[in-house]
Enzyme design. Structure first.
Site: not given
Ligand code: ISL
Length: 536
Positions: A200, A255
């Site tokens: 956002d 990751e």
């Protein structure tokens, strides 16, 4: 290496509060969403993007968060979330969450502590507190996107910054604790199994807070599309330092296996937008250009050419959208005379002038066939597959959007709960009284009414999405120079020739087998119609 799933995905935006209500309290919830996931697989999308479902006082539709790691009780529990995610994955649907890093709710623990602390304290430093230019003059002329000053004065005289509502104080991204907190939030949801995030207000996180604060020239708030000429070194929009954050986030995304993705909501022009999706940063950025043009082949041609070229320049694909939860629904917009601003039209409750919904629907059908034929990702917004118009006549007493003023009726009209059945209380949405009232004719737009009707919007979306699978992996795109003239937009995707006629007269239709047409074809391609052809 196989093509990553998101490069040409169709992503369906869910506003959980308005999607489906399993508890019957009038507010859509996660169990409701889970119960309707088959609608998404039946439609044929690849992923869903869930707008905020976190704990929130719900001042700005959940974009004011008090706890980014909890589900709002009105929407369910974390267990409900896990179930929804598992059910979505079991159907092959990916799930993107909304992450809101620019601000928190004013009810967030951090902000409460900041207010209780003294000026200059570490508690205040997580947000943007400043002294005014004078006791009653804010620190700068920055404006809130929702109107008025972006600064609110606290009881001890200091001012805090909010680029949106006063209930949404902006975080200070120069504070390492803020960075750590969001790294933790991304990992928290990544560990739960989500596939990525929509980010956002991605362009506004870093502000230039050197004193004295600089005013914005021209006074425009946060939209940011046009005010860079006057403000080449804008004090809070699209600052170079913001990219460092996304490089860090991208490392976090990697990751996970497969890596998570990030989609930037950045209201900045194309040449600036692509910087968010450079290698080592985010994967996609929303492209709002189709929301700024209105049914003219020349404009669509320009947007398509520029967007594809910009994305390619950084090795990415473009994204496309005709609707979202912040803008007037396209069926209504395309039914308004040119020159009428949809937001101004809304202030007349949709009466002046009335929208021609038949025309708007006809054009919206053609527009989605344009979008779904383009290379890259398409973002759909719940209800557009039903051809829902804007609910322009919501009575003032039910409106709740903070983006409201005398000049702006706000965004509630595109957020009315979905109709699932022809009749019944709330047309199958859930309990007897949805949080926003549905129009009386909503049943005609319901999934039940449209399913199986070959002329319906829903069946057009289903057919287009099914056919799209045959060519979406092939990112080739070329204009058909002979036909791409005047009011006709013409291009090829592999073997498919796509034509869109935005003019008012019938255009010639080349030979070929018709894969799909947005309206019945005559001796040619009628006005306001699109077609996908396979050349013989
Ligand atoms: O709403 C807009 C246009 O009508 C946009 O300018 C919007 O304010 C901007 O795109 C940021 O939007 C996002 O963050 C807001 C939230 O209200 C919007 O719903 C969200 O999409 C604040 O979190």
């Amino acid at each position: 290496m196989p093509t990553p799933w998101w490069r040409n995905a169709v992503v369906y935006q869910v506003l959980p509060r308005s999607f489906a209500d399993a508890s019957g309290d009038g507010i859509g919830d996660l169990p409701g969403l889970t119960s309707k996931l088959d609608h998404l697989t039946d439609l044929g999308v690849d992923a869903l993007w869930l707008t905020p479902c976190y704990r929130s006082p719900w001042t700005d539709a959940g974009y004011d968060i008090t706890d980014h790691r909890k589900v709002d009780p009105a929407l369910g529990t974390l267990a409900d979330f896990d179930r929804m995610l598992a059910e979505a994955h079991a159907r092959g649907l990916r799930v993107l969450l909304d992450v809101v890093p620019n601000h928190t709710s004013d009810q967030h623990e951090w902000f409460r502590r900041a207010l209780a602390a003294t000026p200059g304290s570490p508690e205040r430093d997580r947000y943007v507190f400043k002294d005014g230019r004078a006791p009653d003059r804010p620190p700068s002329n920055w404006e809130s996107r929702f109107g008025g000053s972006a600064w609110t004065r606290t009881s001890d005289g200091q001012w805090y910054l909010h680029l949106f509502a006063p209930e949404q104080p902006d975080l200070n991204w120069r504070d390492p604790r803020v960075r750590e907190e969001f790294a933790g939030i991304l990992r928290f949801w990544g560990d739960r199994g989500v596939d990525g995030f929509r980010i956002d207000v991605a362009a506004a996180l870093v502000k230039d807070l050197r004193e004295p604060l600089r005013d914005v020239v021209g006074g425009e708030g946060c939209e940011g599309l046009d005010d860079f000429a006057a403000n080449p070194d804008h004090p809070f929009l699209d600052r170079p330092e913001v990219h460092e954050i996304y490089r860090e986030w991208n490392r976090i995304f990697h990751e996970f296996d497969p890596p998570l993705i990030g989609v930037a909501e950045a209201w900045v022009r194309g040449d600036r937008r692509v910087r968010y999706i450079r290698p080592g940063e985010l994967q996609q950025a929303f492209n709002f250009e189709f929301l700024r043009v209105r049914w003219r082949a020349a404009d669509y041609r320009r947007v398509v050419a520029e967007s594809i070229a910009a994305a390619r320049s950084v090795g990415r694909t473009a994204t496309w959208a005709l609707n979202n939860h912040d803008v007037v629904r396209q069926v209504s917009v395309l039914g308004l005379p040119r020159g009428v601003d949809p937001r101004v039209w809304l202030t007349t409750n949709g009466t002046d002038p009335p929208a021609d919904l038949e025309l708007g629907t006809r054009r919206a059908r053609a527009a989605i066939m344009l979008v779904l034929a383009l290379p890259g990702s398409a973002y759909l917004y719940q209800g557009e597959e039903l051809g829902l118009p804007e609910v322009a006549d919501l009575p003032a007493q039910v409106l709740g959007d903070p983006k409201r003023s005398g000049k702006d009726k706000g965004r509630d009209g595109c957020r009315v709960p979905l109709p699932w059945t022809r009749g019944g209380p709330s047309f199958g949405f859930g309990g007897p009284r949805p949080w926003l009232p549905q129009p009386r004719d909503w049943g005609d737009y319901s999934v039940e009414a449209q399913r199986g009707d070959p002329d319906s919007m829903l069946e057009l979306y289903r057919s287009a999405l099914r056919l799209r699978r045959e060519f979406s992996g092939n990112e080739s795109f070329s204009w058909d120079d002979d036909r791409n003239v005047g009011d006709v937009l013409a291009f090829r995707r592999g073997e498919v020739l796509v034509l869109v006629n935005t003019g008012s007269t019938t255009a010639p239709l080349p030979a070929g087998s018709v894969l799909l047409a947005s309206s019945p074809l005559e001796d040619g391609l009628p006005a306001d119609t699109a077609v996908w052809l396979r050349r013989e």
